[in-house]
Design a protein around this motif. Structure first.
Motif, PDB file in Angstrom:
ATOM      1  N   HIS A   1     -11.049  29.602  -6.772  1.00  0.00           N
ATOM      2  CA  HIS A   1     -12.425  29.762  -6.309  1.00  0.00           C
ATOM      3  C   HIS A   1     -12.579  30.828  -5.224  1.00  0.00           C
ATOM      4  CE1 HIS A   1     -14.224  26.230  -8.418  1.00  0.00           C
ATOM      5  NE2 HIS A   1     -12.926  25.966  -8.545  1.00  0.00           N
TER       6      HIS A   1
ATOM      7  N   CYS B   1     -17.622  31.858 -10.649  1.00  0.00           N
ATOM      8  CA  CYS B   1     -18.510  32.703  -9.860  1.00  0.00           C
ATOM      9  C   CYS B   1     -19.881  32.649 -10.526  1.00  0.00           C
ATOM     10  CB  CYS B   1     -18.007  34.140  -9.796  1.00  0.00           C
ATOM     11  SG  CYS B   1     -19.045  35.237  -8.797  1.00  0.00           S
TER      12      CYS B   1
ATOM     13  N   GLU C   1     -24.130  33.392  -9.895  1.00  0.00           N
ATOM     14  CA  GLU C   1     -25.157  34.048  -9.088  1.00  0.00           C
ATOM     15  C   GLU C   1     -26.518  33.400  -9.311  1.00  0.00           C
ATOM     16  OE1 GLU C   1     -27.502  38.383  -8.838  1.00  0.00           O
ATOM     17  OE2 GLU C   1     -25.924  38.042 -10.324  1.00  0.00           O
TER      18      GLU C   1
ATOM     19  N   LEU D   1     -15.900  37.249  -9.666  1.00  0.00           N
ATOM     20  CA  LEU D   1     -16.568  37.986  -8.591  1.00  0.00           C
ATOM     21  C   LEU D   1     -16.381  39.486  -8.720  1.00  0.00           C
ATOM     22  CD1 LEU D   1     -18.145  37.899  -5.906  1.00  0.00           C
ATOM     23  CD2 LEU D   1     -15.949  37.673  -4.723  1.00  0.00           C
TER      24      LEU D   1
ATOM     25  N   PHE E   1     -22.754  33.933   0.294  1.00  0.00           N
ATOM     26  CA  PHE E   1     -21.846  33.142  -0.524  1.00  0.00           C
ATOM     27  C   PHE E   1     -21.901  31.680  -0.104  1.00  0.00           C
ATOM     28  CE2 PHE E   1     -19.940  37.340  -1.027  1.00  0.00           C
ATOM     29  CZ  PHE E   1     -19.551  37.344  -2.355  1.00  0.00           C
TER      30      PHE E   1
ATOM     31  N   ILE F   1     -24.551  33.758  -4.132  1.00  0.00           N
ATOM     32  CA  ILE F   1     -23.400  33.611  -5.019  1.00  0.00           C
ATOM     33  C   ILE F   1     -22.652  32.329  -4.703  1.00  0.00           C
ATOM     34  CG2 ILE F   1     -21.354  34.727  -5.983  1.00  0.00           C
ATOM     35  CD1 ILE F   1     -23.351  36.805  -3.641  1.00  0.00           C
ATOM     36  N   CYS F   2     -22.346  31.554  -5.732  1.00  0.00           N
ATOM     37  CA  CYS F   2     -21.527  30.354  -5.584  1.00  0.00           C
ATOM     38  C   CYS F   2     -20.095  30.673  -6.018  1.00  0.00           C
ATOM     39  CB  CYS F   2     -22.072  29.217  -6.441  1.00  0.00           C
ATOM     40  SG  CYS F   2     -23.720  28.645  -5.975  1.00  0.00           S
ATOM     41  N   ASP F   3     -19.184  30.557  -5.097  1.00  0.00           N
ATOM     42  CA  ASP F   3     -17.749  30.726  -5.308  1.00  0.00           C
ATOM     43  C   ASP F   3     -17.343  32.175  -5.584  1.00  0.00           C
ATOM     44  OD1 ASP F   3     -16.826  28.234  -4.616  1.00  0.00           O
ATOM     45  OD2 ASP F   3     -16.982  27.418  -6.631  1.00  0.00           O
ATOM     46  N   MET F   4     -16.041  32.404  -5.352  1.00  0.00           N
ATOM     47  CA  MET F   4     -15.465  33.757  -5.387  1.00  0.00           C
ATOM     48  C   MET F   4     -14.285  33.822  -6.343  1.00  0.00           C
ATOM     49  SD  MET F   4     -15.191  34.425  -1.307  1.00  0.00           S
ATOM     50  CE  MET F   4     -16.623  34.778  -0.270  1.00  0.00           C
TER      51      MET F   4
ATOM     52  N   TRP G   1     -20.793  34.503 -13.975  1.00  0.00           N
ATOM     53  CA  TRP G   1     -19.810  35.586 -13.988  1.00  0.00           C
ATOM     54  C   TRP G   1     -18.398  35.061 -14.249  1.00  0.00           C
ATOM     55  CZ3 TRP G   1     -21.563  40.459 -14.066  1.00  0.00           C
ATOM     56  CH2 TRP G   1     -22.865  40.688 -13.595  1.00  0.00           C
TER      57      TRP G   1
END
Length: 319
Positions: free
Chosen positions: A113, A64, A66, A83, A104, A76-79, A6
């Motif tokens: 991030h 981001c 998924e 996101l 997360f 989910i890895c990172d924001m 993403w």
């Protein structure tokens, strides 16, 4: 396991400018050179022939990623800023019956991030459950701080989802919805953590961004080879060229495509995704790095081939 990207840029979000879009259009028309197309499918085939940088874009959202697995929750890895798009898409999937549960895993707490979380629509859903895993005990402090009034108009306490923070310890795997997850410390300011995800079928995905690898520290590199061992997919920080990473950008906390390929070769990994693209790079620059990475992999291969792909916003990889 299905991996969705993403957001794939590093440091800060970027967008295509009007001159960049115009350059793509001019290039496509010049390549067409008077060709006629019978239908939309013929046009699609022509765009494919142009090459990715000329006919598309790697995108500009920050990290981001998924992981869609057999368990009921989202992983989910990172924001990063990507996101926001994931959150809107998850609302669509929730309406189709997906559980409103989000797990997360944060690599670290730098702004690129975590900046997407204030715009994460499910955080306002009182029926949503959000678990934020991090090896940083100050993760909650970082997320609350970016929503203080001086920085953002909506305070963290206005969020309505069931939000909890889980502090992980390096080298101590945990299980989340059938996934075994292990964290590993990486060289980066305030420390970054990579994650090794193993699903019920034994598929392994590595998420390793914002990690600097120094050729002078071979003991640490050996530890990363073990961490990447036999991975089906390694999502790896390849922000710089090798020359940049060992000269003017040494100690900036990022790595290169060359080092990533060397580590994956030694580890016997099957596929590498170039990730955390430099924000000043145009699409053509990223494509050039991808092409050079493929050539380098072929020249240095000693055993099984490593499939080198280049992550872009919207890419889906099934393993």
């Amino acid at each position: 396991m299905l991996v969705r990207f993403w957001g794939t840029r590093g440091s800060l979000p970027v967008a295509l400018t009007a001159p960049s879009v115009r350059q793509k259009i001019v290039g496509a028309l010049a390549a067409a050179n008077g060709m006629r197309f019978d239908d939309a499918d013929a046009i699609d085939r022509f765009v494919d022939e142009l090459g990715f940088a000329a006919g598309a874009t790697y995108g500009g959202a920050t990290p981001c990623v998924e992981l869609e697995v057999q368990g009921p929750s989202y992983i989910i890895c990172d924001m990063g800023s990507g996101l926001r798009s994931f959150g809107l898409d998850s609302i669509r999937r929730n309406a189709e019956g997906h559980a409103r549960a989000y797990n997360f895993f944060l690599s670290h707490l730098h702004w690129d991030h975590i900046m997407g979380f204030p715009f994460f629509t499910p955080a306002f859903d009182p029926e949503a459950q959000i678990r934020i895993h991090s090896a940083h005990p100050d993760a909650e402090q970082a997320l609350r701080r970016q929503q203080e009034e001086i920085s953002f108009p909506v305070p963290f306490d206005w969020l309505r989802a069931d939000i909890a923070f889980v502090t992980m310890a390096e080298g101590q795997p945990i299980e989340v919805d059938g996934l075994v997850v292990e964290a590993k410390a990486q060289k980066h300011s305030h420390v970054s953590y990579g994650y090794r995800f193993t699903d019920r079928d034994g598929c392994i995905t590595i998420y390793s961004t914002d990690s600097e690898h120094k050729p002078s520290d071979m003991e640490d590199e050996a530890a990363f080879i073990d961490f990447f061992r036999d991975a089906d997919l390694v999502v790896c920080d390849t922000m710089y060229s090798l020359a940049e990473s060992v000269s003017m950008k040494e100690d900036w906390g990022h790595s290169s495509n060359i080092v990533a390929i060397d580590l994956c070769h030694e580890a016997g990994a099957k596929r590498l995704a170039l990730f955390h693209h430099e924000p000043t790079y145009e699409d053509e620059d990223i494509q050039r790095m991808h092409e050079e990475s493929i050539r380098y992999e072929q020249l240095t291969r000693e055993r099984s081939p490593l499939d080198v792909i280049c992550a872009y916003d919207g890419l889906e990889v099934r393993i």
